[in-house]
Design an enzyme around this catalytic site. Structure first.
Site, PDB file in Angstrom:
ATOM      1  N   ALA A   1      -4.316 -10.121  -0.323  1.00  0.00           N
ATOM      2  CA  ALA A   1      -3.851 -11.100  -0.927  1.00  0.00           C
ATOM      3  C   ALA A   1      -3.259 -10.892  -2.237  1.00  0.00           C
ATOM      4  O   ALA A   1      -2.311 -11.471  -2.640  1.00  0.00           O
ATOM      5  CB  ALA A   1      -5.015 -12.179  -1.096  1.00  0.00           C
TER       6      ALA A   1
ATOM      7  N   ASN B   1      -7.729  -5.835   7.201  1.00  0.00           N
ATOM      8  CA  ASN B   1      -7.436  -4.592   7.499  1.00  0.00           C
ATOM      9  C   ASN B   1      -8.480  -3.645   7.689  1.00  0.00           C
ATOM     10  O   ASN B   1      -8.559  -2.259   7.640  1.00  0.00           O
ATOM     11  CB  ASN B   1      -6.477  -3.773   6.379  1.00  0.00           C
ATOM     12  CG  ASN B   1      -5.471  -2.707   7.052  1.00  0.00           C
ATOM     13  OD1 ASN B   1      -5.369  -2.730   8.102  1.00  0.00           O
ATOM     14  ND2 ASN B   1      -5.382  -1.809   6.061  1.00  0.00           N
TER      15      ASN B   1
ATOM     16  N   HIS C   1       2.105  -2.609   1.931  1.00  0.00           N
ATOM     17  CA  HIS C   1       0.841  -2.895   0.956  1.00  0.00           C
ATOM     18  C   HIS C   1       1.237  -2.354  -0.540  1.00  0.00           C
ATOM     19  O   HIS C   1       2.433  -1.999  -0.583  1.00  0.00           O
ATOM     20  CB  HIS C   1      -0.715  -2.258   1.208  1.00  0.00           C
ATOM     21  CG  HIS C   1      -1.153  -2.518   2.356  1.00  0.00           C
ATOM     22  ND1 HIS C   1      -2.294  -3.043   2.509  1.00  0.00           N
ATOM     23  CD2 HIS C   1      -0.972  -2.461   3.899  1.00  0.00           C
ATOM     24  CE1 HIS C   1      -2.784  -3.050   3.738  1.00  0.00           C
ATOM     25  NE2 HIS C   1      -1.930  -3.083   4.531  1.00  0.00           N
ATOM     26  N   SER C   2       0.495  -2.599  -1.417  1.00  0.00           N
ATOM     27  CA  SER C   2       0.791  -1.933  -2.798  1.00  0.00           C
ATOM     28  C   SER C   2      -0.645  -1.634  -3.205  1.00  0.00           C
ATOM     29  O   SER C   2      -1.854  -2.247  -2.864  1.00  0.00           O
ATOM     30  CB  SER C   2       1.382  -2.799  -3.766  1.00  0.00           C
ATOM     31  OG  SER C   2       0.503  -3.996  -4.187  1.00  0.00           O
ATOM     32  N   TYR C   3      -1.046  -0.662  -4.187  1.00  0.00           N
ATOM     33  CA  TYR C   3      -0.115   0.069  -4.587  1.00  0.00           C
ATOM     34  C   TYR C   3      -0.434   1.631  -4.648  1.00  0.00           C
ATOM     35  O   TYR C   3      -1.362   1.991  -3.955  1.00  0.00           O
ATOM     36  CB  TYR C   3      -0.032  -0.399  -6.417  1.00  0.00           C
ATOM     37  CG  TYR C   3      -1.237   0.163  -6.852  1.00  0.00           C
ATOM     38  CD1 TYR C   3      -1.569   1.061  -7.479  1.00  0.00           C
ATOM     39  CD2 TYR C   3      -2.561  -1.098  -7.147  1.00  0.00           C
ATOM     40  CE1 TYR C   3      -2.842   1.400  -8.164  1.00  0.00           C
ATOM     41  CE2 TYR C   3      -3.195  -1.123  -7.830  1.00  0.00           C
ATOM     42  CZ  TYR C   3      -3.802   0.040  -8.432  1.00  0.00           C
ATOM     43  OH  TYR C   3      -5.087   0.338  -9.015  1.00  0.00           O
TER      44      TYR C   3
ATOM     45  N   GLU D   1       2.597   1.999   0.915  1.00  0.00           N
ATOM     46  CA  GLU D   1       1.750   1.526  -0.248  1.00  0.00           C
ATOM     47  C   GLU D   1       2.981   1.784  -1.588  1.00  0.00           C
ATOM     48  O   GLU D   1       3.379   2.551  -1.979  1.00  0.00           O
ATOM     49  CB  GLU D   1       0.684   2.446  -0.910  1.00  0.00           C
ATOM     50  CG  GLU D   1      -0.422   2.451   0.200  1.00  0.00           C
ATOM     51  CD  GLU D   1      -1.468   1.301   0.028  1.00  0.00           C
ATOM     52  OE1 GLU D   1      -1.243   0.250  -1.002  1.00  0.00           O
ATOM     53  OE2 GLU D   1      -2.287   1.174   0.927  1.00  0.00           O
TER      54      GLU D   1
END
Ligand SMILES: [Zn+2]
Length: 414
Positions: free
Chosen positions: A174, A248, A304-306, A380
């Site tokens: 989130a 995930n 995604h990050s990071y 990422e």
């Protein structure tokens, strides 16, 4: 003002999922981020750290753990006498740099600010509305709280559903807002450049694109109403007061393997009570399976990050590689070079487990092994921890542009 808000934290803010009464928004001013050196195998220390931290930013890392800690819990954490360094003196000040949630004012300014959930859905509808003969808004299922998992399907001259699938997911975690903006930009580029750019036209004519910018809508909304650093979905479990499954770590492939997820409902990486027991996960699984059983899945990207990584399977094991590991590597290597050529941003590439850490029940292991995707990657995005999950709005544009270059490179290599 600050002292009033802080009173919320005099309540036991011990576990990561405990939120202030009446769900008022958490004020992170005064919270610090510490990088804590955890001794190997010290399970009791690990659980103590989890109790004392508001969030763990890099769950899965076992040695150097980045924790967000409230002013109230700082002394207790220091009392553990662990080696640690302060990464961020004031989390609230960093979040302030992210900029406000912007009102929707059309496409021209969309990629210069962050937006509300309702506006993200409206953006997809408006984008699709300009290209009705080659796109449609799709929903693949519902979240715990009943929000539709909404995306866009884009096709070219062969007609709807006639080509192998390319699937992009964003915002499974989130708090990773830049992944929402980036997946939307990929859709935006594919549609708005189709008529004028022969490379884009050839790609859209060759594949059916399925792009779902927010696969965890409940969590995303929660990051805007209550806790900016929330990661999981918003599913409860009867055995605990803690909330949320990590979507995930919930995919039904190697879910049961230990070491790459948590069985503790309070953990950032809680895998669920059974494989695919999160409704968002069931929706993603059935969509992946239907693409597999249709024209096949050529490429899957989970954004995604990071950290600036491009990763591919396996997550569940560090020994053993996918049969087309060499092709995964060469495609990722050229994508990383394409990104670097745009902005200088450096990415690290490799199989997920050996490059970053072990993850079980993750998306790319599933799409590779069960979804029969030819290629499966996790991106990422920026940065490497300076701002972490809350990249300043001024970095949205450069991030989406460089990532488009990386993804375009991958698409051309298929
Ligand atoms: Zn993530």
């Amino acid at each position: 003002m600050k002292s009033i808000l802080l009173s919320a934290f005099l309540l036991p803010l011990a576990l990561s999922s405990v939120v202030p009464r009446a769900e008022e928004k958490i004020d992170y001013h005064g919270f610090k981020i510490l990088r804590v050196n955890v001794p190997k195998g010290a399970k009791d220390v690990e659980s103590k750290i989890q109790e004392l931290s508001a969030h763990i930013l890099n769950p899965g890392k076992s040695a150097l753990v980045d924790v967000v800690v409230s002013p109230e819990n700082l002394k207790a954490l220091e009392a553990l006498s662990l080696e640690s360094t302060v990464l961020t003196e004031d989390v609230g000040a960093v979040l302030d740099e992210e900029g406000p949630i912007s009102t929707y004012a059309g496409f021209a300014t969309w990629f210069t600010a962050y937006h509300s959930y309702a506006d993200h859905i409206q953006f997809l509808r408006d984008l699709q509305g300009g290209y009705t003969s080659q796109s449609e808004v799709i929903t693949i299922g519902n979240s715990v709280q009943g929000r539709a998992l909404t995306g866009i399907h884009i096709w070219g001259s062969g007609g709807k559903g006639s080509k192998p699938a390319v699937l992009f997911h964003g915002t499974v975690h989130a708090r990773e807002w830049i992944s929402t903006m980036t997946t939307e930009y990929l859709a935006y580029q594919l549609l708005t450049k189709y008529a004028s750019d022969t490379t884009v036209k050839a790609l859209v004519d060759k594949f059916d694109f399925y792009i779902i910018p927010i696969v965890n809508p409940d969590g995303f909304v929660y990051t805007q109403t209550t806790d900016r650093l929330w990661r999981k979905n918003r599913q409860t479990v009867s055995t605990s007061t803690c909330v949320g499954r990590d979507n995930n770590r919930n995919w039904p492939y190697k879910w049961e393997v230990t070491g790459g997820a948590s069985t503790n409902p309070c953990s950032e990486t809680f895998k669920g009570l059974a494989a695919s027991d999160a409704p968002e996960n069931r929706a993603m699984v059935s969509h992946v399976n239907s693409l597999r059983d249709g024209r096949g899945l050529r490429l899957y990207l989970d954004i995604h990050s990071y950290g600036q990584y491009i990763l591919w399977p396996y997550g569940y094991t560090c020994s053993g590689v996918v049969e087309n590991d060499a092709q995964h590597r060469s495609i990722a290597s050229r994508a990383a070079a394409a990104i670097r050529a745009i902005s200088g941003t450096a990415y690290t590439i490799g199989p997920a487990c050996s490059t970053l850490y072990a993850t079980t029940g993750d998306s790319t292991d599933y799409t590779d092994a069960v979804g029969n995707a030819t290629y499966s990657y996790t991106y990422e995005l920026r940065d490497r921890g300076t701002y972490g999950f809350s990249l300043p709005a001024s970095q949205i544009q450069p991030t989406v542009v460089e990532t488009w270059a990386g993804v375009l490179s991958m698409l051309k290599d298929l």
